[in-house]
Design a protein around this motif. Structure first.
Motif, mmCIF file in Angstrom:
data_model
loop_
_atom_site.group_PDB
_atom_site.id
_atom_site.type_symbol
_atom_site.label_atom_id
_atom_site.label_comp_id
_atom_site.label_asym_id
_atom_site.label_seq_id
_atom_site.Cartn_x
_atom_site.Cartn_y
_atom_site.Cartn_z
ATOM 1 N N VAL A 18 0.857 -1.175 0.000
ATOM 2 C CA VAL A 18 0.000 0.000 0.000
ATOM 3 C C VAL A 18 0.898 1.232 0.000
ATOM 4 O O VAL A 18 1.683 1.431 0.921
ATOM 5 C CB VAL A 18 -0.919 0.014 1.243
ATOM 6 N N ASP A 19 0.795 2.056 -1.044
ATOM 7 C CA ASP A 19 1.565 3.297 -1.117
ATOM 8 C C ASP A 19 0.816 4.355 -0.317
ATOM 9 O O ASP A 19 -0.271 4.776 -0.703
ATOM 10 C CB ASP A 19 1.724 3.730 -2.572
ATOM 11 N N VAL A 36 1.133 16.866 8.631
ATOM 12 C CA VAL A 36 1.391 15.580 7.979
ATOM 13 C C VAL A 36 2.706 15.603 7.201
ATOM 14 O O VAL A 36 2.976 16.542 6.458
ATOM 15 C CB VAL A 36 0.226 15.217 7.032
ATOM 16 N N LYS A 37 3.486 14.547 7.389
ATOM 17 C CA LYS A 37 4.737 14.392 6.640
ATOM 18 C C LYS A 37 4.801 12.960 6.125
ATOM 19 O O LYS A 37 4.625 12.009 6.884
ATOM 20 C CB LYS A 37 5.938 14.675 7.540
ATOM 21 N N TYR A 38 5.040 12.805 4.816
ATOM 22 C CA TYR A 38 5.214 11.482 4.221
ATOM 23 C C TYR A 38 6.708 11.189 4.107
ATOM 24 O O TYR A 38 7.464 11.994 3.578
ATOM 25 C CB TYR A 38 4.566 11.413 2.834
ATOM 26 N N VAL A 39 7.139 10.027 4.606
ATOM 27 C CA VAL A 39 8.545 9.620 4.542
ATOM 28 C C VAL A 39 8.646 8.509 3.502
ATOM 29 O O VAL A 39 8.272 7.365 3.753
ATOM 30 C CB VAL A 39 9.057 9.136 5.921
ATOM 31 N N GLU A 40 9.134 8.886 2.336
ATOM 32 C CA GLU A 40 9.164 7.961 1.190
ATOM 33 C C GLU A 40 10.019 6.727 1.448
ATOM 34 O O GLU A 40 9.634 5.611 1.081
ATOM 35 C CB GLU A 40 9.673 8.693 -0.043
ATOM 36 N N GLU A 41 11.169 6.886 2.073
ATOM 37 C CA GLU A 41 12.099 5.770 2.273
ATOM 38 C C GLU A 41 11.471 4.618 3.033
ATOM 39 O O GLU A 41 11.818 3.461 2.814
ATOM 40 C CB GLU A 41 13.361 6.231 3.014
ATOM 41 N N THR A 42 10.568 4.929 3.959
ATOM 42 C CA THR A 42 9.961 3.891 4.786
ATOM 43 C C THR A 42 8.471 3.723 4.529
ATOM 44 O O THR A 42 7.839 2.878 5.157
ATOM 45 C CB THR A 42 10.177 4.214 6.281
ATOM 46 N N ASN A 43 7.907 4.519 3.615
ATOM 47 C CA ASN A 43 6.481 4.479 3.299
ATOM 48 C C ASN A 43 5.639 4.634 4.564
ATOM 49 O O ASN A 43 4.732 3.856 4.826
ATOM 50 C CB ASN A 43 6.121 3.187 2.554
ATOM 51 N N ILE A 44 5.978 5.651 5.359
ATOM 52 C CA ILE A 44 5.180 5.940 6.550
ATOM 53 C C ILE A 44 4.700 7.386 6.501
ATOM 54 O O ILE A 44 5.284 8.224 5.817
ATOM 55 C CB ILE A 44 5.941 5.688 7.874
ATOM 56 N N LYS A 90 3.505 12.577 17.453
ATOM 57 C CA LYS A 90 3.337 11.321 18.167
ATOM 58 C C LYS A 90 2.575 10.234 17.423
ATOM 59 O O LYS A 90 2.352 9.170 17.985
ATOM 60 C CB LYS A 90 2.643 11.589 19.496
ATOM 61 N N VAL A 91 2.164 10.466 16.173
ATOM 62 C CA VAL A 91 1.380 9.460 15.454
ATOM 63 C C VAL A 91 2.119 9.040 14.193
ATOM 64 O O VAL A 91 2.565 9.868 13.411
ATOM 65 C CB VAL A 91 -0.030 10.001 15.103
ATOM 66 N N ARG A 92 2.222 7.730 14.031
ATOM 67 C CA ARG A 92 2.917 7.149 12.882
ATOM 68 C C ARG A 92 1.960 6.181 12.196
ATOM 69 O O ARG A 92 1.414 5.285 12.834
ATOM 70 C CB ARG A 92 4.145 6.415 13.383
ATOM 71 N N VAL A 93 1.779 6.353 10.885
ATOM 72 C CA VAL A 93 0.904 5.487 10.101
ATOM 73 C C VAL A 93 1.770 4.708 9.121
ATOM 74 O O VAL A 93 2.533 5.298 8.363
ATOM 75 C CB VAL A 93 -0.150 6.306 9.332
ATOM 76 N N SER A 94 1.666 3.384 9.186
ATOM 77 C CA SER A 94 2.402 2.524 8.266
ATOM 78 C C SER A 94 1.413 1.535 7.651
ATOM 79 O O SER A 94 0.223 1.544 7.969
ATOM 80 C CB SER A 94 3.509 1.773 9.004
ATOM 81 N N GLU A 95 1.916 0.655 6.809
ATOM 82 C CA GLU A 95 1.060 -0.368 6.210
ATOM 83 C C GLU A 95 0.487 -1.300 7.275
ATOM 84 O O GLU A 95 -0.555 -1.908 7.059
ATOM 85 C CB GLU A 95 1.860 -1.175 5.192
ATOM 86 N N ILE A 96 1.151 -1.388 8.398
ATOM 87 C CA ILE A 96 0.707 -2.251 9.485
ATOM 88 C C ILE A 96 -0.456 -1.626 10.246
ATOM 89 O O ILE A 96 -1.325 -2.302 10.749
ATOM 90 C CB ILE A 96 1.879 -2.568 10.436
ATOM 91 N N GLN A 117 -10.309 2.774 -1.173
ATOM 92 C CA GLN A 117 -9.344 2.322 -2.180
ATOM 93 C C GLN A 117 -9.555 0.849 -2.554
ATOM 94 O O GLN A 117 -8.876 0.331 -3.428
ATOM 95 C CB GLN A 117 -7.907 2.490 -1.659
ATOM 96 N N GLY A 118 -10.487 0.197 -1.848
ATOM 97 C CA GLY A 118 -10.730 -1.228 -2.092
ATOM 98 C C GLY A 118 -9.661 -2.133 -1.503
ATOM 99 O O GLY A 118 -9.451 -3.252 -1.939
ATOM 100 N N LEU A 119 -8.975 -1.635 -0.480
ATOM 101 C CA LEU A 119 -7.869 -2.383 0.133
ATOM 102 C C LEU A 119 -8.241 -2.966 1.491
ATOM 103 O O LEU A 119 -7.409 -3.631 2.110
ATOM 104 C CB LEU A 119 -6.648 -1.460 0.283
ATOM 105 N N ALA A 120 -9.446 -2.717 1.948
ATOM 106 C CA ALA A 120 -9.847 -3.253 3.264
ATOM 107 C C ALA A 120 -11.077 -4.115 3.133
ATOM 108 O O ALA A 120 -11.827 -4.058 2.210
ATOM 109 C CB ALA A 120 -10.134 -2.120 4.233
#
Length: 143
Positions: free
Chosen positions: A80-81, A97-105, A111-117, A140-143
Motif C-alpha cells: 500500500v503506497d 502531515v509528513k510522508y517519509v518515502e524511504e519507509t512508506n510511513i 506522536k502518530v505514525r501510520v504505516s502499512e501495518i 481504495q478497495g484495500l480493506a
C-alpha cells in the motif's frame, strides 16, 4: 542529490523492517523457494520464517535460513503506497502531515505514525488517524 552509502544502508534496513510480520517469498541458490511470514532478521541478514511452506508443499512452523543461501526476498503481499493517504490526511490535519518515502510511513504531528501495518500512537489524533486510515483503505478497495 547524491545518496551516500550510509543513507542507502538505512533505506535497505528500513525496507527490510517493513517486511517484518508480512508474507514473503524467499528464493535460495539451489532453486528452493520458501513462502511464509518474515518473523525475524539478524544483523547478518539471516532470517526466520514462520508458518512457512516450501515449493514441494512441505509445511514448517519455523524455518531458519542463512543469508548466504538467499538469492532474493520478495514481498508476497500487495504494498500500500501511503503517499496518497498522506495527501488525504493533510486535508484533516493541515500542516501536521509528513510522508517519509524511504519507509512508506506517514507522520502526523509528533506522536502518530501510520504505516502499512496500522497506526501507532495514542490520544485523539491517533484515534482520528485510525478512523481516517480505515475509511481511506475501504475507499481504495484495500480493506
Amino acid at each position: 542529490m547524491a545518496t551516500t552509502l550510509a543513507e542507502a544502508s538505512k533505506r535497505f534496513v528500513a525496507e527490510l523492517n517493513n517486511l517484518l510480520g508480512r508474507e514473503v517469498r524467499v528464493v535460495l541458490h539451489n532453486g528452493e523457494i520458501y513462502r511464509g511470514i518474515l518473523h525475524a532478521v539478524d544483523n547478518q541478514l539471516n532470517i526466520v520464517l514462520a508458518n512457512a511452506t516450501n515449493n514441494a508443499g512441505e509445511k514448517y512452523q519455523r524455518v531458519f535460513i542463512m543469508y548466504r543461501y538467499i538469492v532474493h526476498i520478495d514481498s508476497a503481499e500487495k504494498r500500500v503506497d501511503l503517499r496518497e493517504f498522506a495527501k488525504h490526511a493533510e486535508k484533516i490535519f493541515p500542516g501536521m502531515v509528513k510522508y517519509v518515502e524511504e519507509t512508506n510511513i506517514v507522520l502526523i504531528g509528533d506522536k502518530v505514525r501510520v504505516s502499512e501495518i496500522g497506526v501507532e500512537g495514542v490520544g485523539p489524533v491517533a484515534e482520528r488517524a485510525k478512523r481516517l486510515l480505515e475509511e481511506w483503505l475501504k475507499a481504495q478497495g484495500l480493506a
